[in-house]
Each structure stands twice: as C-alpha cells, then as structure tokens.
Design a protein around this motif. Structure first.
Motif, PDB file in Angstrom:
ATOM      1  N   HIS A  72      49.427 -34.181 -41.685  1.00 35.87           N
ATOM      2  CA  HIS A  72      48.727 -35.222 -42.436  1.00 35.87           C
ATOM      3  C   HIS A  72      47.868 -34.607 -43.539  1.00 35.87           C
ATOM      4  N   GLN A  73      47.264 -33.476 -43.271  1.00 32.80           N
ATOM      5  CA  GLN A  73      46.473 -32.813 -44.302  1.00 32.80           C
ATOM      6  C   GLN A  73      47.340 -32.394 -45.483  1.00 32.80           C
ATOM      7  N   MET A  74      48.583 -32.019 -45.231  1.00 38.37           N
ATOM      8  CA  MET A  74      49.502 -31.694 -46.327  1.00 38.37           C
ATOM      9  C   MET A  74      49.733 -32.914 -47.221  1.00 38.37           C
ATOM     10  N   VAL A  75      49.882 -34.076 -46.599  1.00 35.75           N
ATOM     11  CA  VAL A  75      50.090 -35.310 -47.363  1.00 35.75           C
ATOM     12  C   VAL A  75      48.814 -35.668 -48.128  1.00 35.75           C
ATOM     13  N   TYR A  76      47.672 -35.592 -47.457  1.00 33.42           N
ATOM     14  CA  TYR A  76      46.398 -35.896 -48.121  1.00 33.42           C
ATOM     15  C   TYR A  76      46.170 -34.983 -49.320  1.00 33.42           C
ATOM     16  N   ALA A  77      46.532 -33.717 -49.179  1.00 35.07           N
ATOM     17  CA  ALA A  77      46.353 -32.772 -50.287  1.00 35.07           C
ATOM     18  C   ALA A  77      47.196 -33.189 -51.486  1.00 35.07           C
ATOM     19  N   ALA A  78      48.408 -33.657 -51.235  1.00 39.26           N
ATOM     20  CA  ALA A  78      49.280 -34.089 -52.327  1.00 39.26           C
ATOM     21  C   ALA A  78      48.751 -35.340 -53.017  1.00 39.26           C
ATOM     22  N   LEU A  79      47.994 -36.150 -52.283  1.00 40.02           N
ATOM     23  CA  LEU A  79      47.472 -37.413 -52.824  1.00 40.02           C
ATOM     24  C   LEU A  79      45.953 -37.380 -53.020  1.00 40.02           C
ATOM     25  N   ARG A  80      45.392 -36.185 -53.029  1.00 42.70           N
ATOM     26  CA  ARG A  80      43.937 -36.025 -53.075  1.00 42.70           C
ATOM     27  C   ARG A  80      43.271 -36.833 -54.195  1.00 42.70           C
ATOM     28  N   GLU A  81      43.799 -36.738 -55.396  1.00 39.79           N
ATOM     29  CA  GLU A  81      43.165 -37.435 -56.526  1.00 39.79           C
ATOM     30  C   GLU A  81      43.181 -38.950 -56.322  1.00 39.79           C
ATOM     31  N   ALA A  82      44.323 -39.486 -55.918  1.00 37.80           N
ATOM     32  CA  ALA A  82      44.442 -40.933 -55.721  1.00 37.80           C
ATOM     33  C   ALA A  82      43.555 -41.423 -54.580  1.00 37.80           C
ATOM     34  N   LEU A  83      43.426 -40.610 -53.541  1.00 36.81           N
ATOM     35  CA  LEU A  83      42.537 -40.975 -52.438  1.00 36.81           C
ATOM     36  C   LEU A  83      41.075 -40.852 -52.853  1.00 36.81           C
ATOM     37  N   GLY A  84      40.764 -39.829 -53.643  1.00 32.84           N
ATOM     38  CA  GLY A  84      39.384 -39.580 -54.065  1.00 32.84           C
ATOM     39  C   GLY A  84      38.836 -40.643 -54.999  1.00 32.84           C
ATOM     40  N   ASN A  85      39.694 -41.157 -55.891  1.00 33.90           N
ATOM     41  CA  ASN A  85      39.207 -42.190 -56.807  1.00 33.90           C
ATOM     42  C   ASN A  85      39.555 -43.594 -56.309  1.00 33.90           C
ATOM     43  N   GLU A  86      39.995 -43.669 -55.071  1.00 34.94           N
ATOM     44  CA  GLU A  86      40.272 -44.911 -54.354  1.00 34.94           C
ATOM     45  C   GLU A  86      41.389 -45.743 -54.955  1.00 34.94           C
ATOM     46  N   ARG A  87      42.302 -45.114 -55.713  1.00 34.89           N
ATOM     47  CA  ARG A  87      43.509 -45.839 -56.119  1.00 34.89           C
ATOM     48  C   ARG A  87      44.328 -46.157 -54.872  1.00 34.89           C
ATOM     49  N   ILE A  88      44.212 -45.294 -53.871  1.00 37.19           N
ATOM     50  CA  ILE A  88      44.759 -45.607 -52.545  1.00 37.19           C
ATOM     51  C   ILE A  88      43.558 -45.806 -51.643  1.00 37.19           C
ATOM     52  N   HIS A  89      43.402 -47.008 -51.137  1.00 37.72           N
ATOM     53  CA  HIS A  89      42.252 -47.316 -50.278  1.00 37.72           C
ATOM     54  C   HIS A  89      42.566 -47.024 -48.813  1.00 37.72           C
ATOM     55  N   ALA A  90      43.796 -47.335 -48.403  1.00 29.92           N
ATOM     56  CA  ALA A  90      44.196 -47.122 -47.011  1.00 29.92           C
ATOM     57  C   ALA A  90      45.592 -46.514 -46.990  1.00 29.92           C
ATOM     58  N   LEU A  91      45.766 -45.529 -46.111  1.00 25.84           N
ATOM     59  CA  LEU A  91      47.036 -44.826 -46.038  1.00 25.84           C
ATOM     60  C   LEU A  91      47.397 -44.604 -44.566  1.00 25.84           C
ATOM     61  N   ALA A  92      48.451 -45.266 -44.115  1.00 26.50           N
ATOM     62  CA  ALA A  92      48.965 -45.074 -42.757  1.00 26.50           C
ATOM     63  C   ALA A  92      50.114 -44.079 -42.854  1.00 26.50           C
ATOM     64  N   LEU A  93      50.016 -42.976 -42.117  1.00 33.29           N
ATOM     65  CA  LEU A  93      51.018 -41.921 -42.200  1.00 33.29           C
ATOM     66  C   LEU A  93      51.825 -41.809 -40.921  1.00 33.29           C
ATOM     67  N   LYS A  94      53.107 -41.565 -41.109  1.00 33.38           N
ATOM     68  CA  LYS A  94      54.000 -41.191 -40.016  1.00 33.38           C
ATOM     69  C   LYS A  94      54.776 -39.995 -40.537  1.00 33.38           C
ATOM     70  N   THR A  95      54.560 -38.843 -39.921  1.00 34.65           N
ATOM     71  CA  THR A  95      55.195 -37.609 -40.381  1.00 34.65           C
ATOM     72  C   THR A  95      56.068 -37.039 -39.275  1.00 34.65           C
ATOM     73  N   TYR A  96      57.247 -36.546 -39.672  1.00 33.08           N
ATOM     74  CA  TYR A  96      58.214 -36.035 -38.714  1.00 33.08           C
ATOM     75  C   TYR A  96      58.924 -34.811 -39.283  1.00 33.08           C
ATOM     76  N   THR A  97      59.314 -33.920 -38.404  1.00 36.43           N
ATOM     77  CA  THR A  97      60.258 -32.869 -38.775  1.00 36.43           C
ATOM     78  C   THR A  97      61.647 -33.509 -38.705  1.00 36.43           C
ATOM     79  N   PRO A  98      62.658 -32.896 -39.313  1.00 39.28           N
ATOM     80  CA  PRO A  98      64.014 -33.452 -39.195  1.00 39.28           C
ATOM     81  C   PRO A  98      64.473 -33.588 -37.737  1.00 39.28           C
ATOM     82  N   ASP A  99      64.131 -32.618 -36.887  1.00 34.39           N
ATOM     83  CA  ASP A  99      64.516 -32.697 -35.470  1.00 34.39           C
ATOM     84  C   ASP A  99      63.836 -33.870 -34.772  1.00 34.39           C
TER      85      ASP A  99
END
Length: 106
Positions: A72-99
């Motif tokens: 999740h931190q990898m995803v947050y890092a990619a979206l840091r600016e949008a999360l920081g300036n609240e262009r994204i207010h809420a983000l529900a994440l589901k992360t998976y490896t291919p397996d």
C-alpha cells in the motif's frame, strides 16, 4: 441571441474548470500508477461519481515478498501529490501479487 454567454453558462464553465483542478480522473490515476508500477494490472473505480473517492485493485509482481503495508505504501508513493493536495480524498486499495490473484480465481 447575440452569441453572448449567459451568466448560468459562464458559471457552469467556471465550475467545470474548478472541478477539473480539484478532482482526479481514473485515467490520471492509472497514468501515475503505470509510471510507478509498469506491467501491472490496474482496475480503478470512482466509488461516488465525484472524482475524489476511488477503489483501486492492482496486481503486480512488484508486490512479491512485500507485506500488505509495504504494498500500500508503494501505491501511496505513486499518488503522493494527489493525496497530499486532496484531489483524492479517499482511496480503498486491494493489492495482489500475480500468484495471489490467480489463487482468488478471478
């Protein structure tokens, strides 16, 4: 009519420009995530239609060997600016490896 924009039409144009600045489209999110996590499968859903509450499902080999928090931190890092300036207010994440994704049977 004289071709003049009515006050209502002008207000709509201003509101649309304001919204474009303060909300983020799924395509913008996908672009940021594709850049940070190439070759990943990404599904993005706008949960409210307002452009600021999203669910993102990501399947990536980059998540191999990482715990959920690190993923999740990898995803947050990619979206840091949008999360920081609240262009994204809420983000529900589901992360998976291919397996993991394959085991889900989806």
């Amino acid at each position: 009519m004289s071709g003049r924009v009515s006050d209502n039409e002008g207000a709509c144009k201003i509101t649309t420009k304001w919204l474009d600045f303060f909300v983020m489209s799924p395509d913008e999110i996908r672009s940021a995530l594709d850049k940070a996590m190439p070759a990943s499968t990404i599904d993005i859903r706008d949960l409210t239609g307002g452009g600021d509450h999203f669910q993102v499902v990501i399947v990536s080999s980059l998540f191999e060997g990482k715990g959920l928090v690190d993923q999740h931190q990898m995803v947050y890092a990619a979206l840091r600016e949008a999360l920081g300036n609240e262009r994204i207010h809420a983000l529900a994440l589901k992360t998976y490896t291919p397996d993991q994704w394959e085991r889900l049977g989806t």
